[in-house]
Design a protein around this motif. Structure first.
Motif, PDB file in Angstrom:
ATOM      1  N   ALA A   4       0.613  -0.840  -0.419  1.00 50.10           N
ATOM      2  CA  ALA A   4      -0.474  -0.401  -0.334  1.00 50.10           C
ATOM      3  C   ALA A   4       0.758   1.214   0.185  1.00 50.10           C
ATOM      4  CB  ALA A   4      -0.846   0.220   1.659  1.00 50.10           C
ATOM      5  N   LEU A   5       0.741   2.102  -1.200  1.00 50.17           N
ATOM      6  CA  LEU A   5       1.387   3.332  -1.240  1.00 50.17           C
ATOM      7  C   LEU A   5       0.591   4.528  -0.453  1.00 50.17           C
ATOM      8  CD1 LEU A   5       3.251   3.254  -4.244  1.00 50.17           C
ATOM      9  CD2 LEU A   5       3.945   2.711  -2.023  1.00 50.17           C
ATOM     10  N   MET A   6       0.522   5.100   0.358  1.00 49.14           N
ATOM     11  CA  MET A   6       0.372   6.333   0.958  1.00 49.14           C
ATOM     12  C   MET A   6       1.234   7.665   0.594  1.00 49.14           C
ATOM     13  SD  MET A   6      -0.973   4.655   4.512  1.00 49.14           S
ATOM     14  CE  MET A   6      -1.816   6.412   5.258  1.00 49.14           C
ATOM     15  N   TRP A   7      -0.068   8.834   0.494  1.00 46.13           N
ATOM     16  CA  TRP A   7      -0.245  10.196   0.080  1.00 46.13           C
ATOM     17  C   TRP A   7      -0.830  10.864   0.616  1.00 46.13           C
ATOM     18  CZ3 TRP A   7      -2.399  13.672  -2.501  1.00 46.13           C
ATOM     19  CH2 TRP A   7      -1.852  15.067  -2.731  1.00 46.13           C
ATOM     20  N   LEU A  46      -5.835  12.522   1.291  1.00 47.03           N
ATOM     21  CA  LEU A  46      -5.129  11.098   1.612  1.00 47.03           C
ATOM     22  C   LEU A  46      -5.808  10.519   0.533  1.00 47.03           C
ATOM     23  CD1 LEU A  46      -3.214   9.020   3.339  1.00 47.03           C
ATOM     24  CD2 LEU A  46      -5.343   8.601   4.951  1.00 47.03           C
ATOM     25  N   VAL A  47      -4.226   9.964  -0.553  1.00 47.32           N
ATOM     26  CA  VAL A  47      -4.743   9.324  -0.881  1.00 47.32           C
ATOM     27  C   VAL A  47      -3.453   7.244  -0.994  1.00 47.32           C
ATOM     28  CG1 VAL A  47      -4.497   8.422  -3.209  1.00 47.32           C
ATOM     29  CG2 VAL A  47      -5.308  10.814  -3.042  1.00 47.32           C
ATOM     30  N   ILE A  48      -4.223   6.236  -1.137  1.00 46.98           N
ATOM     31  CA  ILE A  48      -4.064   5.288  -0.775  1.00 46.98           C
ATOM     32  C   ILE A  48      -4.048   3.997  -1.855  1.00 46.98           C
ATOM     33  CG2 ILE A  48      -3.829   3.443   0.706  1.00 46.98           C
ATOM     34  CD1 ILE A  48      -5.266   4.647   2.943  1.00 46.98           C
ATOM     35  N   THR A  49      -2.924   3.803  -2.285  1.00 44.75           N
ATOM     36  CA  THR A  49      -3.130   2.554  -3.476  1.00 44.75           C
ATOM     37  C   THR A  49      -2.770   1.350  -2.878  1.00 44.75           C
ATOM     38  OG1 THR A  49      -1.088   3.171  -3.962  1.00 44.75           O
ATOM     39  CG2 THR A  49      -2.891   4.266  -5.464  1.00 44.75           C
ATOM     40  N   TRP A  50      -3.030   0.594  -3.543  1.00 44.99           N
ATOM     41  CA  TRP A  50      -2.950  -0.727  -3.552  1.00 44.99           C
ATOM     42  C   TRP A  50      -2.517  -1.839  -4.219  1.00 44.99           C
ATOM     43  CZ3 TRP A  50      -6.799   1.393  -1.107  1.00 44.99           C
ATOM     44  CH2 TRP A  50      -6.635   1.301   0.294  1.00 44.99           C
ATOM     45  N   TRP A  51      -1.335  -2.175  -4.057  1.00 44.15           N
ATOM     46  CA  TRP A  51      -0.626  -2.582  -5.324  1.00 44.15           C
ATOM     47  C   TRP A  51       0.147  -4.556  -5.227  1.00 44.15           C
ATOM     48  CZ3 TRP A  51      -0.321   0.152  -9.480  1.00 44.15           C
ATOM     49  CH2 TRP A  51      -0.366   1.357  -9.600  1.00 44.15           C
TER      50      TRP A  51
END
Length: 84
Positions: A4-7, A46-51
């Motif tokens: 998970a990347l958090m921005w 906040l933006v969370i992306t899952w990879w």
């Protein structure tokens, strides 16, 4: 493995709506498994992306907002899912 990347960014005074719209409009070079956008008091976004990737994989991330849209530099974190 799931990463998970958090921005997270804080908008300049009175520009929370603009920052939120800007973050939502940002396309990534690849589509993540999942993407969620959040807002919080103080005009924070906040933006969370899952990879599906290794922890240290090179992954597309949201850029810094242009101009004076943000009050400070973006904070970024990377997490490894431990499953439930």
């Amino acid at each position: 493995m799931t990463v998970a990347l958090m921005w997270e960014a804080k908008a300049a005074e009175g520009r929370g709506g603009e920052l939120l719209a800007w973050a939502r409009a940002q396309d990534l070079a690849e589509a993540p498994l999942r993407r969620e956008t959040f807002r919080a008091p103080g005009d924070r976004v906040l933006v969370i992306t899952w990879w599906d990737a290794a922890y240290d994989a090179e992954l597309p991330e949201l850029p810094e907002p242009a101009g004076e849209l943000a009050k400070r530099s973006v904070h970024r974190w990377r997490f490894e899912s431990l499953g439930d």
